[in-house]
Design an enzyme around this catalytic site. Sequence first.
Site, mmCIF file in Angstrom:
data_model
loop_
_atom_site.group_PDB
_atom_site.id
_atom_site.type_symbol
_atom_site.label_atom_id
_atom_site.label_comp_id
_atom_site.label_asym_id
_atom_site.label_seq_id
_atom_site.Cartn_x
_atom_site.Cartn_y
_atom_site.Cartn_z
ATOM 1 N NE ARG A 50 -2.538 1.164 3.541
ATOM 2 C CZ ARG A 50 -3.277 1.028 4.650
ATOM 3 N NH1 ARG A 50 -4.565 0.709 4.549
ATOM 4 N NH2 ARG A 50 -2.753 1.177 5.844
ATOM 5 C CE LYS A 149 -1.774 4.913 6.839
ATOM 6 N NZ LYS A 149 -2.801 5.658 7.586
ATOM 7 C CD GLU A 182 -11.373 6.555 5.873
ATOM 8 O OE1 GLU A 182 -10.840 5.476 6.188
ATOM 9 O OE2 GLU A 182 -10.850 7.368 5.103
HETATM 10 N N1 PLP Z 1 -8.763 5.132 7.497
HETATM 11 C C1 PLP Z 1 -7.821 6.052 7.714
HETATM 12 C C2 PLP Z 1 -8.078 7.457 7.321
HETATM 13 C C3 PLP Z 1 -6.606 5.687 8.307
HETATM 14 O O1 PLP Z 1 -5.660 6.596 8.517
HETATM 15 C C4 PLP Z 1 -6.415 4.349 8.694
HETATM 16 C C5 PLP Z 1 -5.160 3.950 9.336
HETATM 17 O O2 PLP Z 1 -4.266 3.465 8.725
HETATM 18 C C6 PLP Z 1 -7.429 3.423 8.440
HETATM 19 C C7 PLP Z 1 -8.595 3.851 7.844
HETATM 20 C C8 PLP Z 1 -7.286 1.975 8.793
HETATM 21 O O3 PLP Z 1 -6.435 1.331 7.894
HETATM 22 P P1 PLP Z 1 -5.541 0.116 8.361
HETATM 23 O O4 PLP Z 1 -6.460 -0.921 8.886
HETATM 24 O O5 PLP Z 1 -4.851 -0.323 7.122
HETATM 25 O O6 PLP Z 1 -4.623 0.621 9.402
#
Ligand code: PLP
Length: 286
Positions: A50, A149, A182
Amino acid sequence: SWIYLDGKFVPAEEAAVSVYDHGLLYGDGVFEGIRAYNGRVFRLEEHVKRLYDSAKAIMLEIPMTEEEMAAAIRETLRKNGLSDAYIRPLVTRGVGDLGLDPRKCAKPTVMIISQKWDAMYGDLYDVGLTAITVTVRRNSPAALPPNIKSLNYLNNILAKIEANVKGGNEAIFLDDAGNISEGSGDNIFVVKDGEISTPYTANNLKGITRLAVIEVALARGYGVKEANLGLFDLYTADEIFVTGTAAEVAPVTKIDGRVISGGRPGPVTKDLMEGFKEMTMTTGTP
Ligand code: PLP
């Protein structure tokens, strides 16, 4: 502690980047958050992938291979003697000048920060979080795609501030169309009549914990579907929980003043919390 900085390990007090680094000047960069449990890195390959996808989407070429990055992450843990940890790899566009043109940045800056870590919500796992849906919208897929991200987390920070001000533990974003997106740092799930739903990933970050929890749910016999969810679905849910690398699986028992699941974590959420814990303890890269 030791910080990985451009191929070397530097003591944390000495680990610094230039004021001309475009990560600072423009938020021009990408990052990951990764956990290690019991000396094993959870879903390391997925996180590295990712990171590289985020970088590719912003035309940032990380000056090492994915395998080298994975090795550097594990080396950072070893160097710091950590077995239960949160690990933060970051890659910025690098040092340039005050102009925003990334072509002026000769080489990306690569950092890996790690620290001892426990699940972020402490006592709240027993009672559930209070969530607030915020007026700040998740950035639109047409503008800055939420799947990247990137270091541009100001939207998320504004959301968190709004939740803080309104007495919430976590902020829940809607998107431009009014669909649930989210949390500020986690994905969201709803349980209704024994079935689990979660928003599609066009308007949020494609969470690695989200996918892991879907696997746990399917293995435990639950139906899981992706759907467009609205406020009504949240307010009338039997259970709500959020998932993330830092949050793990965290129950939500109050949202915008509505009490969910009698104000206690519900049975499905508890079952998935247990299943996810088991997964973190029994899988991962040594
Ligand atoms: N949504 C956001 C905005 C995030 O910053 C994160 C953290 O990484 C997540 C969702 C959850 O993603 P993950 O389960 O890959 O950590």
